[in-house]
Design a protein around this motif. Structure first.
Motif, short mmCIF file in Angstrom:
data_model
loop_
_atom_site.label_atom_id
_atom_site.label_comp_id
_atom_site.label_asym_id
_atom_site.label_seq_id
_atom_site.Cartn_x
_atom_site.Cartn_y
_atom_site.Cartn_z
N UNK A 281 0.84 -1.19 0.00
CA UNK A 281 0.00 0.00 0.00
C UNK A 281 0.87 1.25 0.00
N UNK A 282 0.28 2.38 -0.37
CA UNK A 282 0.98 3.66 -0.34
C UNK A 282 0.28 4.60 0.64
N UNK A 283 0.98 5.65 1.02
CA UNK A 283 0.40 6.66 1.92
C UNK A 283 0.96 8.03 1.57
N UNK A 284 0.23 9.06 1.96
CA UNK A 284 0.70 10.42 1.72
C UNK A 284 1.59 10.85 2.88
N UNK A 285 2.78 11.32 2.56
CA UNK A 285 3.72 11.76 3.57
C UNK A 285 3.32 13.13 4.10
N UNK A 286 3.87 13.49 5.27
CA UNK A 286 3.50 14.76 5.88
C UNK A 286 3.95 15.93 5.00
N UNK A 287 5.23 15.92 4.61
CA UNK A 287 5.70 16.99 3.73
C UNK A 287 6.63 16.49 2.63
N UNK A 288 6.85 15.19 2.55
CA UNK A 288 7.57 14.61 1.43
C UNK A 288 9.07 14.84 1.45
N UNK A 289 9.71 14.36 0.39
CA UNK A 289 11.15 14.54 0.16
C UNK A 289 11.33 15.30 -1.14
N UNK A 290 11.90 16.49 -1.09
CA UNK A 290 12.15 17.26 -2.31
C UNK A 290 13.46 18.01 -2.14
N UNK A 291 14.47 17.54 -2.88
CA UNK A 291 15.79 18.14 -2.78
C UNK A 291 16.81 17.26 -3.48
N UNK A 292 18.10 17.62 -3.35
CA UNK A 292 19.15 16.87 -4.04
C UNK A 292 20.25 16.43 -3.08
N UNK A 293 19.91 16.33 -1.79
CA UNK A 293 20.92 15.95 -0.80
C UNK A 293 20.37 14.95 0.21
N UNK A 294 19.53 14.02 -0.25
CA UNK A 294 18.81 13.14 0.67
C UNK A 294 19.51 11.79 0.73
N UNK A 295 19.97 11.36 1.93
CA UNK A 295 20.74 10.11 2.05
C UNK A 295 19.85 8.88 2.05
#
Length: 384
Positions: A281-295
Motif C-alpha cells: 500500500x501507499x500513503x501520503x507523507x507529511x511533507x515529502x522529500x524534495x531536494x538533491x541531498x537526501x541520504x
C-alpha cells in the motif's frame, strides 16, 4: 516585504489561513496548488520543468534564486518555449530573486521565462517561515495572487480551500506524452526498452540511450498488448505526479509485465507502482522529500547514496522486510536515512527493482547512476 508600487504586490495564502505579503515574480494573476518546499541549492530550472511538480506551488529554501538565468538546454520536459522545457509547477515562491544573470549559457532571465510561460510567482517573503509551517503542519493547499486577482483575505482563503487536494489526484495522464516517441542510442542499439511516461524527465531516456538502449517512450495509458509488437527487452516506469493509489491501470500493466518475466526498472512514481503491483500500500507523507541531498541506505550492503528526490507519497514497509507476492518473494531494498521511509523494492529473483529517488540526477548528485548499469546488466542476463 512589499513593493512601493501597489500594482506589484502579491500574496501567498496557505490553507491554514497564513498570509505572506511580497512582490509579484513572473506572471501576474492567480494560481492554486499544493504548497511544497524544495531544499535544493541549485537546479531550479530542472525543478520547475520536472513534470512531477504538476499542480504544486514550490517554495525554494535557497535564499537567492535566478543567478544563472534560464537556458535552452537544461529543461526536463520535452515541451516548452524555445525547447527550454515546459514549466510544470503551478507557482513559485522565493526569498530574493537575483537582479543580474551571471551565466554565459543563459538565453533569458528566470523571471522572463516565468512571464513567458504564464507562471504566477511571489518574491520577497520569508520562505524560512513558510517552510517551518509546512514541516510542522504538512504540505497543504495554497494560492498566489497578484494584479487583478487580489481580493480580501476571506475571499482568497475561500479560493484556496476550494482547490482540489493532492490525495486522490490522478495526474500522470495530464503530463504524459500523447503519441509516444523514440530516443535512439549513439551507435548500434543493444537493447529495446518500453518506457512508460508517467511524467518522465528528459535526462532519463538519455541516460538509458548512453548505455546502448533504444527507448520507446509511451503514453501512461499504454496496455501490455500494445508493447508486444515492440518485443522489448525490458520495461521502465518513470517518475510522475499525483497519488499512486489512483494509478490502477498502470499497476495492472505492471503485473502483466511481471507475469511475463520481462525485466523492469522503476523510479520515483514507478517505485510506488511496482510496490503496488507487488501488493504494497501507499500513503501520503507529511511533507515529502524534495531536494538533491537526501541520504539513502541500501539494506544489503549498508552503502549510502546522496540522492535527488521529489515525492509526497511513499510505500509502506520497513528496511530489509521480505514479503510474498504473486511473482515470488520481494523485499524492501532501500530506506531513507533521515526518516526510514521506503526508498526501494525488488524481487529477490532480481528480475524487477525500483527506487524512490532519481538516478538520472537532473539536477543532483550522480551517486545513483550505477542503477542504469544494473538495469543494463539485467537486460543482458535476461537475453542470455
Amino acid at each position: 516585504m512589499t513593493s512601493g508600487n501597489p500594482g506589484n504586490q502579491a500574496v501567498l495564502v496557505l490553507e491554514n489561513g497564513e498570509r505572506y505579503l511580497g512582490t509579484s515574480f513572473g506572471a501576474q494573476g492567480e494560481t492554486l496548488g499544493e504548497a511544497v518546499f524544495c531544499t535544493a541549492m541549485t537546479g531550479y530550472q530542472e525543478t520547475l520543468t520536472d513534470p512531477s511538480y504538476h499542480r504544486q506551488i514550490v517554495v525554494a529554501t535557497a535564499p537567492q534564486i535566478g543567478n544563472t538565468g534560464w537556458n535552452k538546454e537544461d529543461g526536463e520536459s520535452r515541451e516548452g518555449s524555445d525547447d527550454s522545457g515546459k514549466i510544470w509547477v503551478r507557482g513559485y515562491a522565493v526569498r530574493n530573486p537575483t537582479r543580474r544573470v551571471s551565466s554565459w549559457r543563459a538565453s533569458s532571465s528566470l523571471e522572463d521565462e516565468l512571464v513567458e510561460q504564464g507562471i504566477v510567482g511571489i518574491a520577497g517573503i520569508d520562505t524560512r517561515t513558510v517552510v517551518r509551517t509546512l514541516r510542522d503542519h504538512g504540505s497543504m493547499r495554497a494560492g498566489i495572487f497578484s494584479g487583478d486577482a487580489l481580493a480580501g483575505p476571506d475571499e482568497l482563503l475561500s479560493r484556496v480551500v476550494g482547490a482540489p487536494q493532492m490525495a486522490g489526484a490522478n495526474l500522470a495522464g495530464e503530463v504524459s506524452t500523447t503519441d509516444g516517441y523514440v530516443v535512439e542510442p549513439d551507435g548500434e542499439p543493444r537493447f529495446t526498452v518500453a518506457a512508460i511516461d508517467l511524467g518522465i524527465k528528459t535526462n532519463t531516456p538519455r541516460m538509458l540511450a548512453q548505455r546502448g538502449i533504444r527507448v520507446h517512450v509511451l503514453p501512461a495509458g499504454t496496455t501490455f498488448d500494445a508493447i508486444t509488437d515492440l518485443k522489448p527487452d525490458g520495461v521502465f516506469l518513470s517518475n510522475g505526479p499525483g497519488d499512486p493509489a489512483t494509478a490502477d491501470q498502470v499497476v495492472d500493466f505492471t503485473r502483466e509485465v511481471l507475469g511475463a518475466d520481462i525485466p523492469l526498472l522503476g523510479i520515483c512514481f514507478g517505485n510506488q507502482i511496482l510496490g503496488r503491483a507487488l501488493g504494497r500500500n501507499t500513503f501520503k507523507m507529511k511533507f515529502g522529500h524534495r531536494g538533491i541531498n537526501i541520504p539513502v541506505i541500501e539494506h544489503a550492503t549498508g552503502a549510502v547514496s546522496i540522492t535527488a528526490q521529489n515525492h509526497g507519497f511513499a510505500l509502506e514497509g520497513e528496511a530489509g522486510e521480505e514479503f510474498a507476492t504473486d511473482f515470488g518473494t520481494a523485499r524492501v531494498s532501500h530506506i531513507c536515512a533521515n526518516d526510514g521511509v521506503v526508498e526501494g523494492v525488488e524481487l529477490v529473483s532480481g528480475r524487477a527493482f525500483s527506487v524512490q529517488y532519481h538516478p538520472e540526477a537532473a539536477a543532483g548528485p550522480h551517486d545513483a547512476a550505477y542503477l542504469f548499469d544494473k538495469f543494463t546488466t539485467l537486460l543482458q542476463g535476461a537475453r542470455a
